[in-house]
Design an enzyme around this catalytic site. Structure first.
Site, short mmCIF file in Angstrom:
data_model
loop_
_atom_site.label_atom_id
_atom_site.label_comp_id
_atom_site.label_asym_id
_atom_site.label_seq_id
_atom_site.Cartn_x
_atom_site.Cartn_y
_atom_site.Cartn_z
N LYS A 173 0.85 -1.20 0.00
CA LYS A 173 0.00 0.00 0.00
C LYS A 173 0.88 1.24 0.00
CE LYS A 173 -1.49 -1.39 3.87
NZ LYS A 173 -2.09 -1.56 5.19
N THR A 204 -6.96 9.87 8.86
CA THR A 204 -6.75 8.58 8.20
C THR A 204 -6.50 7.46 9.21
OG1 THR A 204 -4.42 9.12 7.98
CG2 THR A 204 -5.83 9.60 6.06
N GLY A 208 -5.42 1.20 7.17
CA GLY A 208 -4.85 -0.12 6.87
C GLY A 208 -5.77 -1.24 7.37
N CYS A 209 -6.32 -1.05 8.58
CA CYS A 209 -7.23 -2.06 9.15
C CYS A 209 -8.46 -2.18 8.27
CB CYS A 209 -7.66 -1.65 10.56
SG CYS A 209 -6.29 -1.48 11.70
N1 LIG Z 1 -4.88 10.36 1.83
C1 LIG Z 1 -5.29 9.28 1.16
N2 LIG Z 1 -6.10 9.40 0.09
C2 LIG Z 1 -6.51 8.30 -0.60
N3 LIG Z 1 -6.17 7.06 -0.28
C3 LIG Z 1 -5.33 6.87 0.78
C4 LIG Z 1 -4.85 7.96 1.55
N4 LIG Z 1 -4.05 7.48 2.54
C5 LIG Z 1 -4.05 6.14 2.40
N5 LIG Z 1 -4.80 5.76 1.33
C6 LIG Z 1 -5.09 4.40 0.89
O1 LIG Z 1 -5.57 3.70 2.04
C7 LIG Z 1 -5.08 2.35 2.06
C8 LIG Z 1 -4.23 2.12 3.33
O2 LIG Z 1 -3.14 2.97 3.23
P1 LIG Z 1 -1.76 3.15 3.97
O3 LIG Z 1 -1.81 4.48 4.62
O4 LIG Z 1 -0.67 2.96 3.00
O5 LIG Z 1 -1.75 1.97 5.05
P2 LIG Z 1 -1.69 1.99 6.66
O6 LIG Z 1 -2.97 2.59 7.17
O7 LIG Z 1 -1.55 0.53 6.97
O8 LIG Z 1 -0.50 2.80 7.05
C9 LIG Z 1 -4.30 2.20 0.74
O9 LIG Z 1 -5.20 1.73 -0.23
C10 LIG Z 1 -3.86 3.63 0.44
O10 LIG Z 1 -3.57 3.82 -0.94
C1 LIG Z 2 -5.29 -2.11 17.84
C2 LIG Z 2 -4.71 -1.49 16.63
N1 LIG Z 2 -4.47 -2.26 15.55
C3 LIG Z 2 -3.94 -1.71 14.44
C4 LIG Z 2 -3.61 -0.37 14.40
C5 LIG Z 2 -3.00 0.22 13.17
O1 LIG Z 2 -4.01 0.65 12.38
P1 LIG Z 2 -3.78 1.15 10.86
O2 LIG Z 2 -5.10 1.14 10.21
O3 LIG Z 2 -2.71 0.33 10.20
O4 LIG Z 2 -3.18 2.57 11.02
P2 LIG Z 2 -3.42 3.66 12.13
O5 LIG Z 2 -4.75 3.44 12.72
O6 LIG Z 2 -2.35 3.51 13.13
O7 LIG Z 2 -3.45 4.92 11.41
C6 LIG Z 2 -3.89 0.41 15.53
N2 LIG Z 2 -3.61 1.72 15.56
N3 LIG Z 2 -4.42 -0.18 16.64
#
Ligand SMILES: Nc1ncnc2c1ncn2[C@@H]1O[C@H](COP(=O)(O)OP(=O)(O)O)[C@@H](O)[C@H]1O
Ligand SMILES: Cc1ncc(COP(=O)(O)OP(=O)(O)O)c(N)n1
Length: 267
Positions: A173, A204, A208-209
């Site tokens: 991602k 945001t 990821g979850c």
């Molecule tokens: N600001 C944003 N605008 C649009 N899509 C986003 C944005 N931030 C993250 N995404 C999308 O959300 C999903 C999770 O993104 P990411 O931030 O890379 O993972 P995580 O939450 O695990 O750090 C991916 O499909 C990513 O492309």
């Molecule tokens: C309990 C718990 N599990 C996973 C996360 C990480 O979540 P994610 O959607 O990857 O990103 P953030 O929420 O940290 O932006 C978490 N925070 N807590």
């Protein structure tokens, strides 16, 4: 009714972890079940405490679910320590689910470690080979692949390295990179890019979850793997567009059945 299970940590703030996963399952019309691996005291600003559930209790929750309510798909999130990872692997071996999505959660957006550094090797060895698809973000893909990732070509090389641990597909991602929100899907034969405009918001928490549990929900509904990932990308984009400016930090994405339905997707 299709059933989906999340094996993950609890987020008291409701934006990530088990809470995000169950909201996502409901928004997809899938019955959600949970195995809690850790309890976090967390809000939009910080994680102020983490307490792991005992490995035996993690295993017993898996057993209770599978013996009575076998899920059509499983999502794995925060698994915290080597001993919890081993309990999850034991449960997967005993009950043999085919559709397992692993979000290799390592660090929260607020900067708190959610996986012990010495558990990364166990995650690679014990869980990756038991999964259908792994969905790392950029820092997680760097930790799993041992290389630095600056752009789409690096994402592809990292996906190839992660595949070598035995999973059947990877989605790297790209939300943490500059530019469009571009994710790379790789199934060992072909790469496919999933792109959306980067939405300008600080809210945001839980992206990821939500993305990984949407993949699991779509698999439970019977979609093939790439369609499940493509629909999950559409779902997370709608959820971020409608994210909530609540709390004093990084607000959560919004799960709303009507939003999903009105976006024209088949639920
Ligand atoms: N600001 C944003 N605008 C649009 N899509 C986003 C944005 N931030 C993250 N995404 C999308 O959300 C999903 C999770 O993104 P990411 O931030 O890379 O993972 P995580 O939450 O695990 O750090 C991916 O499909 C990513 O492309
Ligand atoms: C309990 C718990 N599990 C996973 C996360 C990480 O979540 P994610 O959607 O990857 O990103 P953030 O929420 O940290 O932006 C978490 N925070 N807590």
């Amino acid at each position: 009714m299709r059933l989906a299970l999340t094996i993950a940590g609890s987020d008291s703030g409701g934006g990530a972890g088990i809470q995000a996963d169950l909201k996502t399952f409901s928004a997809h019309g899938v019955f959600g079940m949970s195995v809690i691996t850790s309890v976090t005291a967390q809000n939009t600003k910080a994680v102020i405490g983490v307490e792991d559930v005992s490995p035996e209790m993690v295993y017993l929750q898996i057993k209770a679910v599978f013996e009575d309510l076998p899920p059509d798909a499983v999502k794995i999130g925060m698994v915290s320590s080597e001993s919890i990872i081993r309990s999850v692997a034991r449960g997967l071996d005993e009950f043999g689910p085919e559709k397992v999505v692993l979000d290799p959660v390592m660090i929260s957006k607020s900067g708190h470690a959610l996986l012990k550094p010495n558990a990364v090797e166990a995650l690679k060895k014990e869980l990756l080979p038991r999964c259908l698809v792994v969905t790392p973000n950029i820092p997680e893909a760097e930790a799993l692949s041992g290389m630095s990732i600056k752009g789409v070509e690096d994402m592809k090389r990292a996906a190839e390295r992660i595949m070598s641990y035995g999973c059947r597909a990877v989605v790297v991602k790209g939300g943490h990179l500059e530019g469009d929100a571009l994710d790379v899907f790789f199934n060992g034969r072909e790469f496919r890019e999933l792109k959306s405009e980067k939405i300008c918001t600080r809210n945001t928490h839980g992206t990821g979850c939500t993305f990984s549990s949407a993949v699991a929900a779509n698999l439970a509904l019977g979609y093939d793997l790439f369609t499940s990932v493509r629909l999950a990308k559409e779902y997370i984009t709608v959820a971020i567009k409608n994210s909530l400016n609540i709390g004093g930090g990084v607000g959560p994405v919004h799960h709303f059945y009507e939003l999903y339905r009105r976006s024209g997707l088949n639920v």
